[in-house]
Design a protein around this motif. Sequence first.
Motif, PDB file in Angstrom:
ATOM      1  N   ARG A   8       4.006  -0.281 -11.522  1.00  0.00           N
ATOM      2  CA  ARG A   8       2.669  -0.747 -11.869  1.00  0.00           C
ATOM      3  C   ARG A   8       2.722  -2.008 -12.739  1.00  0.00           C
ATOM      4  N   SER A   9       3.703  -2.113 -13.598  1.00  0.00           N
ATOM      5  CA  SER A   9       3.825  -3.285 -14.466  1.00  0.00           C
ATOM      6  C   SER A   9       4.039  -4.561 -13.658  1.00  0.00           C
ATOM      7  N   THR A  10       4.615  -4.436 -12.444  1.00  0.00           N
ATOM      8  CA  THR A  10       4.804  -5.595 -11.580  1.00  0.00           C
ATOM      9  C   THR A  10       3.494  -6.000 -10.929  1.00  0.00           C
ATOM     10  N   LEU A  11       2.633  -5.034 -10.635  1.00  0.00           N
ATOM     11  CA  LEU A  11       1.354  -5.319  -9.985  1.00  0.00           C
ATOM     12  C   LEU A  11       0.371  -6.025 -10.914  1.00  0.00           C
ATOM     13  N   PHE A  12       0.424  -5.729 -12.189  1.00  0.00           N
ATOM     14  CA  PHE A  12      -0.567  -6.254 -13.132  1.00  0.00           C
ATOM     15  C   PHE A  12      -0.666  -7.779 -13.150  1.00  0.00           C
ATOM     16  N   PRO A  13       0.450  -8.519 -13.235  1.00  0.00           N
ATOM     17  CA  PRO A  13       0.310  -9.984 -13.256  1.00  0.00           C
ATOM     18  C   PRO A  13      -0.375 -10.528 -12.005  1.00  0.00           C
ATOM     19  N   THR A  15      -2.642  -8.973  -9.996  1.00  0.00           N
ATOM     20  CA  THR A  15      -4.081  -8.704  -9.992  1.00  0.00           C
ATOM     21  C   THR A  15      -4.798  -9.580 -11.002  1.00  0.00           C
ATOM     22  N   THR A  16      -4.178  -9.830 -12.135  1.00  0.00           N
ATOM     23  CA  THR A  16      -4.778 -10.695 -13.151  1.00  0.00           C
ATOM     24  C   THR A  16      -4.879 -12.132 -12.645  1.00  0.00           C
ATOM     25  N   LEU A  17      -3.811 -12.652 -12.053  1.00  0.00           N
ATOM     26  CA  LEU A  17      -3.822 -14.022 -11.539  1.00  0.00           C
ATOM     27  C   LEU A  17      -4.780 -14.176 -10.358  1.00  0.00           C
ATOM     28  N   PHE A  18      -4.864 -13.160  -9.490  1.00  0.00           N
ATOM     29  CA  PHE A  18      -5.810 -13.203  -8.382  1.00  0.00           C
ATOM     30  C   PHE A  18      -7.249 -13.252  -8.901  1.00  0.00           C
ATOM     31  N   ARG A  19      -7.527 -12.481  -9.913  1.00  0.00           N
ATOM     32  CA  ARG A  19      -8.884 -12.506 -10.486  1.00  0.00           C
ATOM     33  C   ARG A  19      -9.208 -13.876 -11.056  1.00  0.00           C
ATOM     34  N   SER A  20      -8.241 -14.515 -11.663  1.00  0.00           N
ATOM     35  CA  SER A  20      -8.436 -15.856 -12.201  1.00  0.00           C
ATOM     36  C   SER A  20      -8.750 -16.852 -11.076  1.00  0.00           C
ATOM     37  N   ILE A  21      -8.000 -16.778  -9.980  1.00  0.00           N
ATOM     38  CA  ILE A  21      -8.260 -17.650  -8.828  1.00  0.00           C
ATOM     39  C   ILE A  21      -9.646 -17.361  -8.266  1.00  0.00           C
ATOM     40  N   GLN A  51      13.021 -13.208 -14.541  1.00  0.00           N
ATOM     41  CA  GLN A  51      12.271 -14.227 -15.249  1.00  0.00           C
ATOM     42  C   GLN A  51      10.841 -13.818 -15.572  1.00  0.00           C
ATOM     43  N   GLY A  52      10.433 -12.639 -15.177  1.00  0.00           N
ATOM     44  CA  GLY A  52       9.120 -12.133 -15.545  1.00  0.00           C
ATOM     45  C   GLY A  52       7.969 -12.841 -14.854  1.00  0.00           C
ATOM     46  N   ALA A  53       6.907 -13.094 -15.603  1.00  0.00           N
ATOM     47  CA  ALA A  53       5.660 -13.618 -15.048  1.00  0.00           C
ATOM     48  C   ALA A  53       5.806 -15.028 -14.482  1.00  0.00           C
ATOM     49  N   ARG A  54       6.779 -15.778 -14.926  1.00  0.00           N
ATOM     50  CA  ARG A  54       6.973 -17.136 -14.417  1.00  0.00           C
ATOM     51  C   ARG A  54       7.202 -17.105 -12.904  1.00  0.00           C
ATOM     52  N   VAL A  55       8.033 -16.192 -12.440  1.00  0.00           N
ATOM     53  CA  VAL A  55       8.307 -16.067 -11.012  1.00  0.00           C
ATOM     54  C   VAL A  55       7.071 -15.586 -10.271  1.00  0.00           C
ATOM     55  N   VAL A  56       6.339 -14.682 -10.864  1.00  0.00           N
ATOM     56  CA  VAL A  56       5.101 -14.187 -10.266  1.00  0.00           C
ATOM     57  C   VAL A  56       4.163 -15.357 -10.009  1.00  0.00           C
ATOM     58  N   ARG A  57       4.009 -16.210 -10.989  1.00  0.00           N
ATOM     59  CA  ARG A  57       3.125 -17.369 -10.872  1.00  0.00           C
ATOM     60  C   ARG A  57       3.611 -18.322  -9.779  1.00  0.00           C
ATOM     61  N   GLU A  58       4.917 -18.562  -9.706  1.00  0.00           N
ATOM     62  CA  GLU A  58       5.478 -19.458  -8.691  1.00  0.00           C
ATOM     63  C   GLU A  58       5.272 -18.912  -7.284  1.00  0.00           C
TER      64      GLU A  58
END
Length: 93
Positions: A8-13, A15-21, A51-58
């Motif tokens: 679940r901790s992987t899904l959170f970034p 869903t948060t970034l999708f909501r921002s978009i 690398q955490g959220a940085r990779v998620v964002r990329e």
Amino acid sequence: LMIRRPPRSTLFPYTTLFRSIKNNLVKRNLNLSWDKKVINELCKKCVNSEQGARVVREVLREEVENQLANKILDGRGKSNLKLRIKDKKINFQ
């Protein structure tokens, strides 16, 4: 071969970034929707990342934002955009 669902901790970034978009698109009178398969497919690409959220964002930028920007710039952006998985790739409908 057993494929485990990402934690679940992987899904959170995502869903948060999708909501921002999505919130940014609402300002342009565009609506973006997606299903859990899209989130799960994106998570698979980051499961082994240290690398955490940085990779998620990329990954989100490469897989979603670039396609979205091209659709909008080409004038093909409909008011209701849907992200779906087709042939293990993320596409807009």
